[in-house]
Design a protein around this motif. Structure first.
Motif, PDB file in Angstrom:
ATOM      1  N   GLY B  26      -7.185  33.377  39.546  1.00 18.16           N
ATOM      2  CA  GLY B  26      -8.246  34.226  39.018  1.00 18.16           C
ATOM      3  C   GLY B  26      -7.861  34.872  37.696  1.00 18.16           C
ATOM      4  O   GLY B  26      -8.629  34.837  36.726  1.00 18.16           O
ATOM      5  N   HIS B  27      -6.655  35.467  37.658  1.00 13.96           N
ATOM      6  CA  HIS B  27      -6.264  36.179  36.443  1.00 13.96           C
ATOM      7  C   HIS B  27      -6.048  35.223  35.280  1.00 13.96           C
ATOM      8  O   HIS B  27      -6.412  35.526  34.144  1.00 13.96           O
ATOM      9  N   GLY B  28      -5.453  34.056  35.547  1.00 13.66           N
ATOM     10  CA  GLY B  28      -5.237  33.078  34.483  1.00 13.66           C
ATOM     11  C   GLY B  28      -6.555  32.569  33.926  1.00 13.66           C
ATOM     12  O   GLY B  28      -6.735  32.453  32.710  1.00 13.66           O
ATOM     13  N   LEU B  29      -7.498  32.272  34.819  1.00 16.26           N
ATOM     14  CA  LEU B  29      -8.793  31.760  34.379  1.00 16.26           C
ATOM     15  C   LEU B  29      -9.584  32.835  33.634  1.00 16.26           C
ATOM     16  O   LEU B  29     -10.223  32.558  32.616  1.00 16.26           O
ATOM     17  N   ALA B  30      -9.525  34.071  34.130  1.00 17.40           N
ATOM     18  CA  ALA B  30     -10.234  35.153  33.443  1.00 17.40           C
ATOM     19  C   ALA B  30      -9.628  35.385  32.060  1.00 17.40           C
ATOM     20  O   ALA B  30     -10.351  35.618  31.080  1.00 17.40           O
ATOM     21  N   THR B  31      -8.314  35.297  31.969  1.00 20.90           N
ATOM     22  CA  THR B  31      -7.650  35.467  30.679  1.00 20.90           C
ATOM     23  C   THR B  31      -8.095  34.381  29.704  1.00 20.90           C
ATOM     24  O   THR B  31      -8.396  34.654  28.541  1.00 20.90           O
ATOM     25  N   ALA B  32      -8.131  33.150  30.191  1.00 15.87           N
ATOM     26  CA  ALA B  32      -8.570  32.039  29.339  1.00 15.87           C
ATOM     27  C   ALA B  32     -10.005  32.266  28.861  1.00 15.87           C
ATOM     28  O   ALA B  32     -10.316  32.109  27.662  1.00 15.87           O
ATOM     29  N   TYR B  33     -10.854  32.666  29.784  1.00 12.33           N
ATOM     30  CA  TYR B  33     -12.257  32.890  29.443  1.00 12.33           C
ATOM     31  C   TYR B  33     -12.404  33.965  28.364  1.00 12.33           C
ATOM     32  O   TYR B  33     -13.111  33.778  27.377  1.00 12.33           O
ATOM     33  N   TYR B  34     -11.710  35.092  28.558  1.00 10.72           N
ATOM     34  CA  TYR B  34     -11.858  36.179  27.590  1.00 10.72           C
ATOM     35  C   TYR B  34     -11.128  35.882  26.278  1.00 10.72           C
ATOM     36  O   TYR B  34     -11.514  36.415  25.229  1.00 10.72           O
ATOM     37  N   LEU B  35     -10.083  35.045  26.301  1.00 13.30           N
ATOM     38  CA  LEU B  35      -9.462  34.629  25.033  1.00 13.30           C
ATOM     39  C   LEU B  35     -10.504  33.932  24.166  1.00 13.30           C
ATOM     40  O   LEU B  35     -10.579  34.155  22.953  1.00 13.30           O
ATOM     41  N   ALA B  36     -11.318  33.097  24.800  1.00 16.59           N
ATOM     42  CA  ALA B  36     -12.347  32.377  24.046  1.00 16.59           C
ATOM     43  C   ALA B  36     -13.518  33.287  23.701  1.00 16.59           C
ATOM     44  O   ALA B  36     -13.956  33.360  22.552  1.00 16.59           O
ATOM     45  N   ARG B  37     -14.001  33.999  24.706  1.00 19.60           N
ATOM     46  CA  ARG B  37     -15.224  34.784  24.531  1.00 19.60           C
ATOM     47  C   ARG B  37     -15.021  35.961  23.577  1.00 19.60           C
ATOM     48  O   ARG B  37     -15.856  36.202  22.705  1.00 19.60           O
ATOM     49  N   ASN B  38     -13.922  36.699  23.738  1.00 20.19           N
ATOM     50  CA  ASN B  38     -13.730  37.927  22.970  1.00 20.19           C
ATOM     51  C   ASN B  38     -12.926  37.721  21.695  1.00 20.19           C
ATOM     52  O   ASN B  38     -12.989  38.548  20.800  1.00 20.19           O
ATOM     53  N   HIS B  39     -12.116  36.668  21.652  1.00 22.34           N
ATOM     54  CA  HIS B  39     -11.174  36.540  20.539  1.00 22.34           C
ATOM     55  C   HIS B  39     -11.266  35.194  19.832  1.00 22.34           C
ATOM     56  O   HIS B  39     -10.481  34.927  18.917  1.00 22.34           O
ATOM     57  N   GLY B  40     -12.194  34.336  20.253  1.00 20.38           N
ATOM     58  CA  GLY B  40     -12.407  33.070  19.567  1.00 20.38           C
ATOM     59  C   GLY B  40     -11.250  32.096  19.673  1.00 20.38           C
ATOM     60  O   GLY B  40     -11.172  31.139  18.899  1.00 20.38           O
ATOM     61  N   LEU B  41     -10.333  32.324  20.630  1.00 22.81           N
ATOM     62  CA  LEU B  41      -9.194  31.409  20.793  1.00 22.81           C
ATOM     63  C   LEU B  41      -9.561  30.357  21.837  1.00 22.81           C
ATOM     64  O   LEU B  41      -9.778  30.675  23.001  1.00 22.81           O
ATOM     65  N   THR B  42      -9.629  29.106  21.385  1.00 20.91           N
ATOM     66  CA  THR B  42     -10.020  28.043  22.319  1.00 20.91           C
ATOM     67  C   THR B  42      -8.986  26.922  22.393  1.00 20.91           C
ATOM     68  O   THR B  42      -9.103  26.053  23.249  1.00 20.91           O
ATOM     69  N   ASN B  43      -8.006  26.926  21.495  1.00 19.28           N
ATOM     70  CA  ASN B  43      -6.922  25.940  21.610  1.00 19.28           C
ATOM     71  C   ASN B  43      -5.916  26.475  22.640  1.00 19.28           C
ATOM     72  O   ASN B  43      -4.808  26.886  22.318  1.00 19.28           O
ATOM     73  N   VAL B  44      -6.395  26.485  23.872  1.00 15.49           N
ATOM     74  CA  VAL B  44      -5.698  27.167  24.965  1.00 15.49           C
ATOM     75  C   VAL B  44      -5.617  26.218  26.154  1.00 15.49           C
ATOM     76  O   VAL B  44      -6.554  25.461  26.413  1.00 15.49           O
ATOM     77  N   ALA B  45      -4.478  26.260  26.845  1.00 12.63           N
ATOM     78  CA  ALA B  45      -4.352  25.498  28.089  1.00 12.63           C
ATOM     79  C   ALA B  45      -3.999  26.447  29.220  1.00 12.63           C
ATOM     80  O   ALA B  45      -3.256  27.407  29.040  1.00 12.63           O
ATOM     81  N   VAL B  46      -4.553  26.163  30.388  1.00 12.54           N
ATOM     82  CA  VAL B  46      -4.143  26.851  31.615  1.00 12.54           C
ATOM     83  C   VAL B  46      -3.386  25.820  32.452  1.00 12.54           C
ATOM     84  O   VAL B  46      -3.947  24.785  32.821  1.00 12.54           O
ATOM     85  N   LEU B  47      -2.104  26.070  32.705  1.00 15.74           N
ATOM     86  CA  LEU B  47      -1.298  25.138  33.488  1.00 15.74           C
ATOM     87  C   LEU B  47      -1.204  25.636  34.924  1.00 15.74           C
ATOM     88  O   LEU B  47      -0.850  26.782  35.173  1.00 15.74           O
ATOM     89  N   GLU B  48      -1.510  24.756  35.852  1.00 14.76           N
ATOM     90  CA  GLU B  48      -1.507  25.129  37.271  1.00 14.76           C
ATOM     91  C   GLU B  48      -0.675  24.093  38.023  1.00 14.76           C
ATOM     92  O   GLU B  48      -0.958  22.912  37.948  1.00 14.76           O
ATOM     93  N   LYS B  49       0.328  24.555  38.763  1.00 16.58           N
ATOM     94  CA  LYS B  49       1.212  23.583  39.439  1.00 16.58           C
ATOM     95  C   LYS B  49       0.508  22.911  40.608  1.00 16.58           C
ATOM     96  O   LYS B  49       0.826  21.786  40.952  1.00 16.58           O
ATOM     97  N   GLY B  50      -0.436  23.613  41.229  1.00 19.74           N
ATOM     98  CA  GLY B  50      -1.195  23.014  42.322  1.00 19.74           C
ATOM     99  C   GLY B  50      -2.592  22.658  41.846  1.00 19.74           C
ATOM    100  O   GLY B  50      -2.763  21.884  40.915  1.00 19.74           O
ATOM    101  N   TRP B  51      -3.569  23.249  42.504  1.00 25.96           N
ATOM    102  CA  TRP B  51      -4.948  23.081  42.063  1.00 25.96           C
ATOM    103  C   TRP B  51      -5.509  24.460  41.721  1.00 25.96           C
ATOM    104  O   TRP B  51      -4.984  25.477  42.155  1.00 25.96           O
ATOM    105  N   LEU B  52      -6.581  24.468  40.926  1.00 26.26           N
ATOM    106  CA  LEU B  52      -7.121  25.725  40.435  1.00 26.26           C
ATOM    107  C   LEU B  52      -7.473  26.652  41.602  1.00 26.26           C
ATOM    108  O   LEU B  52      -8.090  26.230  42.581  1.00 26.26           O
TER     109      LEU B  52
END
Lengths: 82, 400
Positions: B26-52
């Motif tokens: 949850g926190h990783g996905l929310a961080t990714a979302y707000y990086l794009a939405r609030n700060h225009g950062l989209t060259n971003v990866a979320v790495l997950e060892k299992g499944w989301l």
């Protein structure tokens, strides 16, 4: 439930014991010389390994002995501390 | 019958990203979302060892509230609650966010004093809070046993009416879909095994799917944060413990609010589908085993039946555990680390779900600017050196 080998009473159920966290954390030898960060280390930072962990248990509802074991934090297997 | 469309792509990792988030909960996905939405950062990866969202995001009891004692906590959790209030609309996904009210029961004079103090502190911080006496508790939640001869007499309760629950899977899916739509790569089955550091700065992560260069790396790995941070040479004041929860078989609607009891370590709500969702206190020992001892569940059920005699014939459907990272003051650690470009968001312990959007919001800001968001600043790692702790053992509602 863990089966914990008390050195005095032998193998007993986990709920007779209280957990004591990491073993072997000694009070600083020269406390007056510690930096704030070294104090933070002594007071707050403990090892948190994924694997074997040297830890203390207290036989609260038995002989009230404090002792240390090694326990694996994934399998929960317990072996005698070296 | 055809398989429904996937809500997000399943991309292979690129050789390099501006920001790599470690942990697809949850926190990783929310961080990714707000990086794009609030700060225009989209060259971003979320790495997950299992499944989301397969870790604690799938294992929590979905309680959302903001009635924490101290100013710093009230500010960040209330920010999160305000985001929840608009999140279904914003993400265009029904999160089943239900503000049905959260009761925190008081069973002793000490509990009563602590509860009243918390209500007053909450009000001063603009957080809705009420004190109910035992009779008002009975009116608000008739199935709680408020008899004066009860094993755990109910002497009153705090009530946050804006608190409630949400559907955790929907939260994860909605955030993942939006992050993916911004072009963020959500990469599953990709375990971080180490970090490339140079001149005190993080340059790349080493993973089970190869080396990935990164301008910044942000840990959002909950119970496994210590393991990762150690690979970057950073000792953290965290201990990982199992936290157990359970669900009952499906029932007709019987409980329309959330009831928590700090003293007896029970928190109960009824999910939309009908099952009772209950959580316990942490198992005492350090563990990464994602399971706990049955006597913890047994003690929790014994207490639950004293509070809710009507549940005496309800059967437990399944129990499980997640690994929670507990900090010394029961407050999270958010911000920079001694390694330049490496950020940490951890230590949410037993209560991270409620903070999902708020945590993502302030963490994204902290990563994007390289400076703590004002709401995150008090939660920096340095507080364990300065001594400016934020002790929320009372409001965290679960024994640590």
């Amino acid at each position: 439930m863990l089966l914990i080998d008390c050195p005095h009473c032998g193998p007993r159920d986990e709920n007779e014991f209280r957990y004591g966290g990491q073993a072997g954390v000694a009070y600083p030898e020269r406390p007056a010389e510690l930096t704030d960060d070294e104090w933070a280390g002594y007071v707050f930072r403990r090892d948190n390994p994924k694997g074997w962990f040297h830890e203390r248990w207290f036989h609260a509802h038995g002989c009230r002995t404090w002792f240390a074991v090694e326990r694996h934090t994934v399998t929960h297997e317990i072996r005698k501390a070296p | 019958m055809t398989h429904p469309d996937f809500l997000w792509r399943d991309p292979d990792p690129k050789p390099s990203y501006d920001v790599v988030i470690v942990g697809g909960g949850g926190h990783g996905l929310a961080t990714a979302y707000y990086l794009a939405r609030n700060h225009g950062l989209t060259n971003v990866a979320v790495l997950e060892k299992g499944w989301l969202a397969g870790g604690n995001m799938a294992r929590n009891t979905t309680i959302i509230r903001s009635n924490y004692l101290w100013d710093e906590s009230a500010a960040i959790y209330e920010h999160s609650l305000k985001l929840w209030e608009g999140l279904s609309e914003e993400l265009d996904y029904d999160l089943r966010f239900s503000q049905r009210g959260v009761l925190n029961l008081a069973h002793s004079l000490g509990d009563v004093r602590e509860g009243r103090r918390r209500v007053n502190a909450n009000r001063l911080n603009g957080v809705d809070a009420e004190w109910l006496d035992a009779d008002e508790v009975r009116k608000f939640c008739p199935i709680v046993n408020v008899s004066s001869s009860a094993r755990y007499p109910v002497m009153g309760a705090t009530l946050q009416r804006r608190g409630g629950i949400a559907k955790h899977d929907h939260v994860a899916w909605a955030l993942a879909r939006k992050a993916d739509a911004y072009g963020i790569d959500l990469i599953q089955g990709c375990e971080v095994t180490g970090f490339d550091l140079a001149d005190g700065r993080v340059r790349a992560v080493r993973t089970s799917r190869g080396r990935i260069a990164a301008g910044k790396v942000a840990l959002a790995s909950a119970g496994h944060t210590s393991v990762l941070a150690e690979r970057a040479g950073i000792p953290l004041p965290l201990q990982s413990h199992p936290l157990q929860a359970l669900v009952s078989e499906l029932l007709e609607p019987v409980l329309d609010c959330v009831v928590m009891s700090n003293a007896v370590h029970v928190y109960v709500s009824q999910a939309h589908k009908g099952e009772l969702v209950m959580g316990a206190g942490i198992d005492a020992y350090n563990s990464y085993g994602q399971r706990g001892a049955f006597h913890v569940i047994e003690a929790q059920m014994a207490a639950a039946l004293e509070l809710f005699p009507i549940f005496s014939r309800v059967r437990v459907l399944r129990t499980w555990a997640g690994i929670v990272d507990v900090s010394p003051d029961a407050s999270p650690i958010i911000g920079r680390t001694p390694v330049e470009g490496l950020y940490v968001n951890a230590g949410w312990g037993t209560g991270g779900f409620k903070a999902t959007p708020g945590s993502g919001w302030v963490y994204a800001h902290t990563i994007a600017h390289g400076e703590p968001h004002p709401l995150a600043a008090p939660f920096a790692l340095e507080r364990f050196t300065t001594g400016a702790l934020i002790d929320e053992h009372g409001a965290a509602a679960v024994a640590h």
